[in-house]
Design a protein around this motif. Structure first.
Motif, PDB file in Angstrom:
ATOM      1  N   VAL A  43     -12.773  14.169  27.391  1.00  0.00           N
ATOM      2  CA  VAL A  43     -12.394  15.066  26.294  1.00  0.00           C
ATOM      3  C   VAL A  43     -12.528  16.506  26.762  1.00  0.00           C
ATOM      4  N   LEU A  44     -11.754  17.365  26.120  1.00  0.00           N
ATOM      5  CA  LEU A  44     -11.838  18.792  26.382  1.00  0.00           C
ATOM      6  C   LEU A  44     -12.582  19.447  25.230  1.00  0.00           C
ATOM      7  N   VAL A  45     -13.515  20.337  25.588  1.00  0.00           N
ATOM      8  CA  VAL A  45     -14.247  21.137  24.607  1.00  0.00           C
ATOM      9  C   VAL A  45     -13.674  22.545  24.727  1.00  0.00           C
ATOM     10  N   GLN A  71     -11.453  10.990  11.603  1.00  0.00           N
ATOM     11  CA  GLN A  71     -12.673  11.629  12.092  1.00  0.00           C
ATOM     12  C   GLN A  71     -12.360  12.919  12.848  1.00  0.00           C
ATOM     13  N   ILE A  72     -13.376  13.769  12.926  1.00  0.00           N
ATOM     14  CA  ILE A  72     -13.274  15.012  13.683  1.00  0.00           C
ATOM     15  C   ILE A  72     -13.582  14.706  15.149  1.00  0.00           C
ATOM     16  N   ALA A  73     -12.752  15.233  16.047  1.00  0.00           N
ATOM     17  CA  ALA A  73     -12.896  14.889  17.460  1.00  0.00           C
ATOM     18  C   ALA A  73     -12.446  16.036  18.350  1.00  0.00           C
ATOM     19  N   PHE A  74     -12.883  15.973  19.596  1.00  0.00           N
ATOM     20  CA  PHE A  74     -12.314  16.826  20.631  1.00  0.00           C
ATOM     21  C   PHE A  74     -10.972  16.228  21.043  1.00  0.00           C
ATOM     22  N   PRO A  75     -10.034  17.036  21.515  1.00  0.00           N
ATOM     23  CA  PRO A  75      -8.842  16.436  22.112  1.00  0.00           C
ATOM     24  C   PRO A  75      -9.242  15.637  23.352  1.00  0.00           C
ATOM     25  N   GLY A  76      -8.730  14.433  23.468  1.00  0.00           N
ATOM     26  CA  GLY A  76      -9.106  13.608  24.616  1.00  0.00           C
ATOM     27  C   GLY A  76      -8.739  12.160  24.407  1.00  0.00           C
ATOM     28  N   GLY A  77      -9.092  11.329  25.388  1.00  0.00           N
ATOM     29  CA  GLY A  77      -8.778   9.907  25.300  1.00  0.00           C
ATOM     30  C   GLY A  77      -9.123   9.187  26.587  1.00  0.00           C
ATOM     31  N   ALA A  89      -7.467  14.050  33.078  1.00  0.00           N
ATOM     32  CA  ALA A  89      -7.217  13.267  31.873  1.00  0.00           C
ATOM     33  C   ALA A  89      -7.483  14.094  30.617  1.00  0.00           C
ATOM     34  N   ALA A  90      -8.579  14.863  30.621  1.00  0.00           N
ATOM     35  CA  ALA A  90      -8.906  15.701  29.463  1.00  0.00           C
ATOM     36  C   ALA A  90      -7.815  16.735  29.217  1.00  0.00           C
ATOM     37  N   LEU A  91      -7.328  17.345  30.286  1.00  0.00           N
ATOM     38  CA  LEU A  91      -6.268  18.349  30.156  1.00  0.00           C
ATOM     39  C   LEU A  91      -4.954  17.712  29.703  1.00  0.00           C
ATOM     40  N   ARG A  92      -4.645  16.545  30.238  1.00  0.00           N
ATOM     41  CA  ARG A  92      -3.415  15.843  29.833  1.00  0.00           C
ATOM     42  C   ARG A  92      -3.464  15.493  28.350  1.00  0.00           C
ATOM     43  N   GLU A  93      -4.592  14.962  27.915  1.00  0.00           N
ATOM     44  CA  GLU A  93      -4.719  14.571  26.510  1.00  0.00           C
ATOM     45  C   GLU A  93      -4.632  15.786  25.585  1.00  0.00           C
ATOM     46  N   ILE A  98      -2.431  18.383  21.230  1.00  0.00           N
ATOM     47  CA  ILE A  98      -2.375  19.664  20.507  1.00  0.00           C
ATOM     48  C   ILE A  98      -1.500  20.705  21.208  1.00  0.00           C
ATOM     49  N   ALA A  99      -0.726  20.274  22.208  1.00  0.00           N
ATOM     50  CA  ALA A  99       0.193  21.166  22.932  1.00  0.00           C
ATOM     51  C   ALA A  99      -0.526  22.314  23.612  1.00  0.00           C
ATOM     52  N   LEU A 100      -1.728  22.060  24.119  1.00  0.00           N
ATOM     53  CA  LEU A 100      -2.470  23.058  24.884  1.00  0.00           C
ATOM     54  C   LEU A 100      -2.089  22.916  26.356  1.00  0.00           C
ATOM     55  N   PRO A 101      -1.365  23.892  26.931  1.00  0.00           N
ATOM     56  CA  PRO A 101      -0.920  23.759  28.323  1.00  0.00           C
ATOM     57  C   PRO A 101      -2.110  23.743  29.291  1.00  0.00           C
ATOM     58  N   PRO A 102      -2.130  22.826  30.245  1.00  0.00           N
ATOM     59  CA  PRO A 102      -3.233  22.768  31.201  1.00  0.00           C
ATOM     60  C   PRO A 102      -3.439  24.077  31.957  1.00  0.00           C
TER      61      PRO A 102
END
Length: 199
Positions: A43-45, A71-77, A89-93, A98-102
């Motif tokens: 996950v990304l924080v 549930q509330i979560a960080f973007p990730g998987g 993986a965190a950056l890809r997820e 949420i369309a956050l560019p790596p």
């Protein structure tokens, strides 16, 4: 706190060795078996500068999802075989959810791994969003993207311990509510560790 000072504090905190955590930390009667098989996840924080200081980006999961709906979560998987690393993986997820560019994220470091009740070994990475971005939730997975002041979720005094019945036993867990958002479970436990590291 100026952003540069915060980045230095975070860098120091992430460089200090700390043990991992789990969804069962507050339940000493529960015994994790050595035979359990954990699946890797990441996950990304994401930290981002806002009008009132540094903020944390979180998501509210779609209510249609099979696991952890609403549930509330960080973007990730899950870490996929095609991912070069858990960081990738965190950056890809984050891009998919949420369309956050790596390329707009500067990874500051890793928090200790967290074992979830659903048998994932979660790798959390703290990242600073360095470019202006428009965050857009992926409708199939994410109901909402929102921000919380970092000062709120890194203040140990704002955390509470609550409990729920789970498989016939009381399970205790951290919560750190913010407005209408009930932040609990793995997300709150990881944030509690982050808060402790920054003290």
């Amino acid at each position: 706190m100026p952003l540069d000072d915060l980045v230095r504090r975070v860098d120091l905190a992430l460089r200090t060795p700390r043990g991992g955590s789990s969804d069962f930390d507050l339940n000493p009667d529960f015994r994790l078996t050595q035979e359990r098989k954990l699946r890797p996840a990441a996950v990304l924080v994401p930290l981002i500068e806002g009008p009132n200081g540094v903020e944390l980006v979180l998501t509210k999961r779609s209510s249609r999802l099979k696991h952890h709906p609403g549930q509330i979560a960080f973007p990730g998987g899950k870490v996929e075989k095609s991912d070069a690393s858990p960081t990738a993986a965190a950056l890809r997820e984050a891009w998919e959810e949420i369309a956050l560019p790596p390329e707009a994220v500067r990874i500051l470091g890793a928090l200790p791994c967290h074992e979830t009740v659903t048998s994932f070994n979660m790798h959390p990475y703290v990242g600073l969003v360095t470019d202006p971005v428009e965050l857009v939730p992926e409708a199939g997975e994410v109901a909402e993207v929102f921000r919380v002041p970092l000062s709120h979720v890194t203040d140990p005094a704002r955390f509470r311990v609550e409990r729920r019945l789970w498989q016939g036993k009381w399970r205790h867990f951290y919560t750190v509510p913010y407005g209408p958002y009930y932040i609990w479970g793995a997300t709150a436990r990881i944030l509690r560790g982050f808060a402790d590291a920054l003290q």
